[in-house]
Design an enzyme around this catalytic site. Structure first.
Site, PDB file in Angstrom:
ATOM      1  N   LEU A  49      27.986 -20.418  -4.358  1.00 12.68           N
ATOM      2  CA  LEU A  49      27.780 -21.250  -5.488  1.00 12.68           C
ATOM      3  C   LEU A  49      28.592 -22.217  -5.549  1.00 12.68           C
ATOM      4  CD1 LEU A  49      27.379 -18.009  -8.090  1.00 12.68           C
ATOM      5  CD2 LEU A  49      25.609 -19.192  -6.527  1.00 12.68           C
ATOM      6  N   HIS A  50      28.129 -23.471  -6.304  1.00 12.59           N
ATOM      7  CA  HIS A  50      29.008 -24.653  -6.288  1.00 12.59           C
ATOM      8  C   HIS A  50      28.487 -25.385  -7.702  1.00 12.59           C
ATOM      9  CE1 HIS A  50      25.292 -26.763  -5.302  1.00 12.59           C
ATOM     10  NE2 HIS A  50      25.286 -26.532  -4.062  1.00 12.59           N
ATOM     11  N   HIS A  52      24.978 -25.021  -8.801  1.00 10.50           N
ATOM     12  CA  HIS A  52      24.302 -23.774  -9.333  1.00 10.50           C
ATOM     13  C   HIS A  52      25.038 -23.535 -10.956  1.00 10.50           C
ATOM     14  CE1 HIS A  52      24.510 -23.095  -4.828  1.00 10.50           C
ATOM     15  NE2 HIS A  52      23.094 -22.766  -5.187  1.00 10.50           N
ATOM     16  N   GLN A  98      10.762 -28.346  -3.040  1.00  6.94           N
ATOM     17  CA  GLN A  98      10.786 -27.070  -3.467  1.00  6.94           C
ATOM     18  C   GLN A  98      10.412 -26.749  -5.076  1.00  6.94           C
ATOM     19  OE1 GLN A  98      13.929 -24.012  -2.493  1.00  6.94           O
ATOM     20  NE2 GLN A  98      14.759 -24.395  -4.306  1.00  6.94           N
TER      21      GLN A  98
HETATM   22  O1  PAF Z   1      17.183 -23.294  -3.468  1.00  4.38           O
HETATM   23  C1  PAF Z   1      17.271 -22.143  -3.199  1.00  4.38           C
HETATM   24  O2  PAF Z   1      18.561 -21.768  -2.930  1.00  4.38           O
HETATM   25  C2  PAF Z   1      16.326 -21.245  -2.422  1.00  4.38           C
HETATM   26  O3  PAF Z   1      15.518 -21.830  -1.613  1.00  4.38           O
HETATM   27  C3  PAF Z   1      15.832 -20.050  -3.422  1.00  4.38           C
HETATM   28  C4  PAF Z   1      15.315 -20.800  -4.745  1.00  4.38           C
HETATM   29  C5  PAF Z   1      17.132 -19.467  -4.130  1.00  4.38           C
HETATM   30  C6  PAF Z   1      14.851 -19.393  -2.696  1.00  4.38           C
HETATM   31  O4  PAF Z   1      15.607 -18.476  -1.772  1.00  4.38           O
END
Ligand code: PAF
Length: 273
Positions: free
Chosen positions: A30-31, A34, A150
């Site tokens: 985590l950074h 996040h 994504q």
């Molecule tokens: O962005 C991410 O860290 C990953 O692609 C996720 C959305 C947690 C799915 O594993």
């Protein structure tokens, strides 16, 4: 903070809570990026659930899953400090079985940009995100704009599968010199980190051109490639918010995306105009 690793136990714990739930899925390490997702989730919900799961199915055959940074204890500490209610921390066996129903990324939008060089990547992302959303059944789920493709594909999945979660897009967090935060930044040597500043500089140059009303995509991408030189460029693209090519920037409906390789590290970034 409650730490739960079993999907069924988590479902049971969250059942009949009658609270709004904000969900932040992560792969750990985590950074501040996040942390900004978690803080936004805290502001907008009664309870925040964070998952840490290094999802093997989104790594392609040639990609080294074992090298992905793992900081489990530090991550737990961060989550506790910022007031996460539940940390979901499953093992691979809790999420996947041997013979699985499969979810495929869309044939066009899943195989351009990032998907053109990582063909199975988005199948894995969508599969795990769908599983996680089904386990947590959050009111809102939070994703960074830095991983724009994504975010786009997850929003598409939620719409096409009639899922009831609201997807919230959160702005990219940058270092003071402009580098977008990423768990992969720790792979960079001092020299590579310096080279990586060309990425945000190229996006900045695009922003300046647009502010001078130079909106032509070819002119902007040409300039950006000059700024990025001599880095290995995977793509520089100017797209609308539905991920379709634009010949001209449309203010309010444009994302300019870059991906480069520095040493062995792929780095991506974008700006939303
Ligand atoms: O962005 C991410 O860290 C990953 O692609 C996720 C959305 C947690 C799915 O594993």
């Amino acid at each position: 903070m409650k730490i739960i690793s079993s999907p069924l136990e988590l479902k049971k714990y969250l059942k009949n809570k009658n609270l709004s739930i904000g969900f932040v899925p992560t792969m750990g390490a985590l950074h501040d990026g996040h942390i900004s997702l978690i803080k936004k989730a805290k502001k907008q919900n009664d309870l925040v659930v964070v998952s840490i799961f290094l999802n093997p199915t989104q790594f392609c055959k040639n990609e080294d899953l074992d090298k992905y940074p793992k900081k489990d204890e530090a991550d737990k500490h961060i989550c506790k400090l910022i007031g996460v209610g539940v940390l979901f921390f499953p093992q691979i066996k809790d999420i996947y079985e041997d013979d699985e129903v499969s979810l495929m990324a869309p044939k066009i939008r899943g195989y351009v940009l990032e998907g053109s060089t990582r063909p199975s990547h988005f199948n894995g992302v969508l599969t795990v995100v769908q599983k996680l959303l089904n386990i947590v059944t959050p009111t809102k789920a939070y994703f960074g704009k830095k991983d724009a493709q994504q975010l786009n594909l997850i929003s598409l999945m939620v719409k096409q599968l009639f899922m009831s979660v609201e997807i919230v897009a959160v702005d990219t967090v940058r270092e003071s010199d402009g580098l977008a935060l990423s768990s992969r930044n720790c792979y960079l040597s001092t020299k590579e980190r310096q080279d990586a500043l060309k990425i945000s500089a190229s996006l900045h140059s695009a922003g300046i051109m647009v502010s001078k009303n130079i909106l032509n995509s070819d002119e902007i991408t040409k300039k950006m490639k000059e700024v990025l030189s001599p880095l290995e460029i995977f793509y520089v693209e100017i797209l609308n918010r539905d991920f379709e090519q634009l010949s001209q920037v449309e203010i309010g409906n444009t994302i300019i995306l870059v991906e480069v390789k520095i040493g062995t590290t792929r780095l991506l970034d974008n700006i939303w105009l």
